[in-house]
Write a protein that holds these residues in place. Structure first.
Motif, PDB file in Angstrom:
ATOM      1  N   LEU A  50      -4.771 -12.406 110.042  1.00  0.00           N
ATOM      2  CA  LEU A  50      -4.021 -13.594 110.447  1.00  0.00           C
ATOM      3  C   LEU A  50      -2.514 -13.394 110.268  1.00  0.00           C
ATOM      4  N   HIS A 104      -4.801 -22.284 113.749  1.00  0.00           N
ATOM      5  CA  HIS A 104      -4.864 -23.354 112.751  1.00  0.00           C
ATOM      6  C   HIS A 104      -3.471 -23.906 112.465  1.00  0.00           C
ATOM      7  N   GLU A 130      -1.831 -27.113 109.849  1.00  0.00           N
ATOM      8  CA  GLU A 130      -2.150 -28.149 108.870  1.00  0.00           C
ATOM      9  C   GLU A 130      -0.916 -28.450 108.023  1.00  0.00           C
ATOM     10  N   ARG A 134      -8.745 -23.957 101.334  1.00  0.00           N
ATOM     11  CA  ARG A 134      -8.343 -23.530 102.673  1.00  0.00           C
ATOM     12  C   ARG A 134      -7.103 -22.644 102.598  1.00  0.00           C
ATOM     13  N   VAL A 173       0.540 -15.714 109.350  1.00  0.00           N
ATOM     14  CA  VAL A 173       0.722 -17.018 108.716  1.00  0.00           C
ATOM     15  C   VAL A 173       2.217 -17.327 108.656  1.00  0.00           C
ATOM     16  N   PHE A 225     -12.895 -15.220 109.580  1.00  0.00           N
ATOM     17  CA  PHE A 225     -11.739 -16.119 109.529  1.00  0.00           C
ATOM     18  C   PHE A 225     -11.573 -16.895 110.838  1.00  0.00           C
ATOM     19  N   LYS A 240     -15.064 -22.026 104.712  1.00  0.00           N
ATOM     20  CA  LYS A 240     -13.930 -22.174 103.814  1.00  0.00           C
ATOM     21  C   LYS A 240     -14.234 -21.740 102.399  1.00  0.00           C
ATOM     22  N   ALA A 266      -1.566 -20.654 111.305  1.00  0.00           N
ATOM     23  CA  ALA A 266      -2.211 -19.348 111.254  1.00  0.00           C
ATOM     24  C   ALA A 266      -2.665 -18.987 112.656  1.00  0.00           C
ATOM     25  N   ASP A 313     -12.335 -19.744 111.914  1.00  0.00           N
ATOM     26  CA  ASP A 313     -11.866 -21.133 111.834  1.00  0.00           C
ATOM     27  C   ASP A 313     -10.346 -21.217 111.736  1.00  0.00           C
ATOM     28  N   TYR A 314      -9.698 -20.113 111.447  1.00  0.00           N
ATOM     29  CA  TYR A 314      -8.239 -20.132 111.258  1.00  0.00           C
ATOM     30  C   TYR A 314      -7.495 -19.313 112.306  1.00  0.00           C
ATOM     31  N   ASN A 335      -7.692 -29.856 113.993  1.00  0.00           N
ATOM     32  CA  ASN A 335      -6.652 -28.842 114.030  1.00  0.00           C
ATOM     33  C   ASN A 335      -5.616 -29.303 115.045  1.00  0.00           C
ATOM     34  N   VAL A 370      -6.855 -18.829 104.139  1.00  0.00           N
ATOM     35  CA  VAL A 370      -5.828 -18.402 105.098  1.00  0.00           C
ATOM     36  C   VAL A 370      -5.015 -17.243 104.540  1.00  0.00           C
TER      37      VAL A 370
END
Length: 757
Positions: free
Chosen positions: A230, A206, A208, A217, A232, A200, A754, A187, A202-203, A730, A221
């Motif tokens: 975002l 990102h 994962e 999560r 993605v 958002f 989250k 993301a 934290d993303y 991350n 996202v």
């Protein structure tokens, strides 16, 4: 496809059990009825297994119908072979079926179809089978009025092969599984959206592993993507890999069709075709599928959490039949007050104001004395703590009344207030006062009151607006039905919304029961239910065991013993030489009865055992004992908290990563899963459930962000330097750079980021 065999394997049951359950469901029997009163037939399948069976049965039947449609479509095209039919018949999921159908599925004219129409199929097959051929030279033989040069011919042949590669069911299935196992979800913030999408953050950078991404999560996202914050995407190679680096997925496509680089004339052309098929068709399609699968898995997780929390809330212990004063807190509009008697009947209403404390206390004291109030239910919304202080003053001023004050969740009270149900119950009561009635009643009996509210409005789920709404509604309705029938209802006092949740009944029948009761008085026995309009024998069979009649002409009507089993009890009474009234509740005499003596062709050991349990404790309530938390004095706002404090609170919500606890400061604190117990646990529900009263230790308080880190391990050290948990690392480069530039967020900053309610 043997549906019964598949269901049996999935449920760890026998085909005979699943066949019996399917037959009962097809006859119109409900899950609660089958689970409770048809144990002999199903071999004791419980309500959870039966719910799973019903869901899978619907899926497998839809799959069977789709197979028929697919086979007919392929047969009409004259392309159905014995091998293809066998492969379709063997499919046990819709994805595999659609993979097989893809090459035959009617579609808009593609470049490949046009190329075939222009006679280029043989060229494509020739270059694939004999790569030692020179592509440009071979293409010359396929020129015509539509194909004027060799480049056009080779482009057409490439389109044919690309479509063939992308529609190979076996290959698609292999690549789908490989991508799910190995790909990472990435993301990135869309440029210019940083401020708008602060929640958002934290993303913003990102990465994962797709297959290990937790549902909460994933939903966060995907919400960021849907809100335009975002971007993605999936990454299956290192982002630093050069453009010409080997591609394991393209290699897998090549290997599947025997394509290899051996310096033959057509090898390079075929490799380019493979790369185009993978990157331009297969990956694009599989990426969309993977994100959809991630969303579906996350939906399942969220819906399961929501359903479990709802079940715990509905089955919370009732305070019982006591007169209650409900207080719906408010500043400007005042505290709405409703007094209800021990049956929940509204007796009186009032509105008092916090800034007129003396007048408010006088009004509340008058209501307490006049209606002999024993409990005060305080909604937990805005001004709750101030209202709680007012109630505390009231208790100190009336010690002789033995009053107790309890804070209850007011989630959904406003929804109920404006509903048709509330309007029908209280046509002459102001909408603002109906919420106070609901708050009072949900303390007396949470189940009876909360069934009047849309389950989605009760506030015990996360991301509930992001998940599949029809599946969520179906799951929550099933929970409500199971809970209501597990407890049973008094047919002479139950509301229409509560009756409508009983096995076999619906809203129309529930209203008919209430109307009959209003016109003719209380039901003297269960048989009288057959006089209710449109309530026939089949409905009676489904519902009767869950409807209670207390103090009626038939003592067994107050128990969960089904009327069809009354003859069994009659035999027991005859053998004991007792009347029903003498045997019911007589533990010693009931335990003298041997279940084996009363088993016959219709009623086996499970039913007879259930009958004896009911005779021993008739109408027993499966809900636990009522308990409530005592919030600490002087702790009213988040700023009053300090690390190290040990407080009592109520679990308000349980998520996969921990539990939220109301400690009386408006903002719930989070106990991370790692801080719930001294041992490792995989599911927070192993330790807590919604409504539990727990002791917690304050580990960390972030006042600006309104975040509280708690622990149920009371020996844990408090303070920011002893954070209980951190955000998973991350692994993308931008994330590492961002981490190196600034301190890692606190544990609570991560966890709360989250969980966007």
């Amino acid at each position: 496809m043997d549906i019964n065999a598949l269901l049996a394997a999935e449920l760890s049951a026998t085909p005979a059990q699943t066949a019996a359950a399917v037959s009962l469901l097809d006859e119109g029997a409900t899950v609660p009825f089958i689970a409770r009163y048809r144990k002999e037939i199903t071999g004791g399948l419980d309500d959870t297994q039966l719910r799973q069976l019903a869901d899978r049965l619907a899926y497998l039947r839809e799959l069977q119908e789709r197979k028929t449609t697919v086979l007919n479509s392929i047969a009409e095209q004259g392309k159905l072979t014995a091998g293809l039919q066998a492969a379709i018949d063997a499919c046990d999921n819709k994805t595999a079926l659609e993979d097989l159908y893809l090459p035959y599925k009617p579609k808009r004219r593609t470049k490949a179809q046009i190329a075939r129409e222009h006679g280029l199929q043989p060229l494509a097959e020739l270059l694939l089978a004999e790569p030692f051929r020179q592509p440009e030279t071979e293409a010359e033989a396929f020129l015509n009025e539509h194909i004027t040069d060799s480049k056009a011919a080779l482009d057409g042949a490439r389109a044919i092969l690309t479509e063939r590669f992308a529609e190979d069911a076996e290959l698609v299935g292999t690549l789908r599984e490989k991508l799910w196992r190995e790909a990472a979800l990435c993301a990135e913030v869309i440029e210019g959206k940083e401020s708008e999408g602060e929640k958002f953050r934290d993303y913003f950078h990102h990465r994962e592993a797709l297959c290990r991404m937790p549902g909460h999560r994933a939903l966060a996202v995907l919400r960021g993507r849907n809100e335009g914050v975002l971007r993605v995407f999936l990454r299956y190679q290192d982002e630093d890999a050069p453009a010409n680096a080997p591609d394991a997925y393209a290699d897998a496509v090549a290997a599947h069709f025997g394509i290899a680089e051996r310096n033959r004339p057509a090898d390079a052309w075929l490799r380019d075709t493979v790369r185009l098929a993978w990157r331009g068709k297969l990956f694009v399609s599989l990426e969309t599928e993977a994100l959809s699968a991630l969303k579906e898995r996350a939906d399942n997780d969220a819906i399961t959490v929501f359903a479990n929390n709802l079940k715990d809330l509905l089955l919370a212990a009732p305070a019982g039949r006591l007169p209650v004063l409900g207080l719906d807190p408010g500043y400007r509009t005042g505290i709405k007050v409703a007094a209800v008697d021990d049956t929940g009947k509204l007796l009186d209403t009032a509105v008092v104001y916090l800034h007129h404390e003396a007048a408010a206390l006088a009004t509340l004291a008058r209501l307490v004395k006049q209606h002999r109030i024993k409990l005060i239910a305080i909604g937990n919304g805005t001004a709750s703590r101030e209202t709680d202080k007012l109630a505390a003053e009231l208790l100190r001023g009336l010690p002789e009344h033995g009053l107790h004050k309890i804070t209850v969740s007011e989630a959904g009270a406003s929804v109920y207030s404006a509903s048709e149900t509330a309007a029908a119950e209280f046509p002459d009561v102001d909408v603002s006062l109906r919420g106070a009635v609901s708050i009072a009643r949900r303390l007396q009996d949470p189940l009876a009151e909360l069934v009047k509210i849309d389950p989605k409005s009760i506030g015990v789920g996360q991301y509930q607006h992001d998940v599949n709404q029809s599946r969520l509604a179906k799951s929550l309705d099933a929970v409500v039905e199971d809970c209501v029938n597990a407890v049973g209802v008094d047919v002479n006092t139950a509301s229409a919304p509560l009756l409508a949740r009983i096995s076999g009944l619906n809203q129309t029948l529930a209203k008919n029961i209430v109307a009959y009761r209003d016109a003719n008085g209380a039901f003297p026995d269960r048989k009288t239910l057959l006089n209710v309009p449109r309530l026939g024998e089949k409905t009676f069979e489904q519902a009767a065991g869950f409807l209670r009649i207390n103090g009626g002409s038939e003592p067994l009507d107050a128990s969960a013993v089904h009327p069809e089993a009354y003859p069994v009890v009659a035999k027991m009474l005859a053998k004991q030489g007792l009347t029903a009234a003498e045997l019911i509740g007589n533990r010693e005499r009931v335990r003298q009865i041997r279940a084996a003596d009363f088993i016959d062709a219709r009623f086996g050991l499970p039913t007879v055992t259930d009958i004896l349990a009911e005779l021993e404790k008739p109408g027993r309530d499966p809900r636990g004992a009522f308990q409530t938390a005592t919030f600490a004095e002087g702790i009213n706002e988040i700023g009053d908290l300090q690390a190290g404090m040990i407080l009592e609170g109520v679990v308000s919500n349980v998520a996969n990563f921990g539990a939220f606890v109301d400690i009386g400061v408006h903002q719930d604190g989070l106990v991370h899963i790692s801080a719930l117990a001294d041992r490792r646990i995989n599911d927070p529900r192993e330790v807590v459930k919604a409504g539990d009263v727990v002791k917690v230790k304050v580990l960390e308080v972030d006042v600006p962000r309104k975040r509280i880190a708690l622990s149920m391990r009371l020996n844990d050290a408090a303070g920011a330097e002893k954070r209980a948990f951190r955000q998973p690392e991350n692994r993308s480069r931008p994330a590492r750079e961002a981490r190196d530039k600034k301190p890692v967020n606190s544990a609570m900053a991560d966890a709360f980021a989250k969980l966007k309610k």
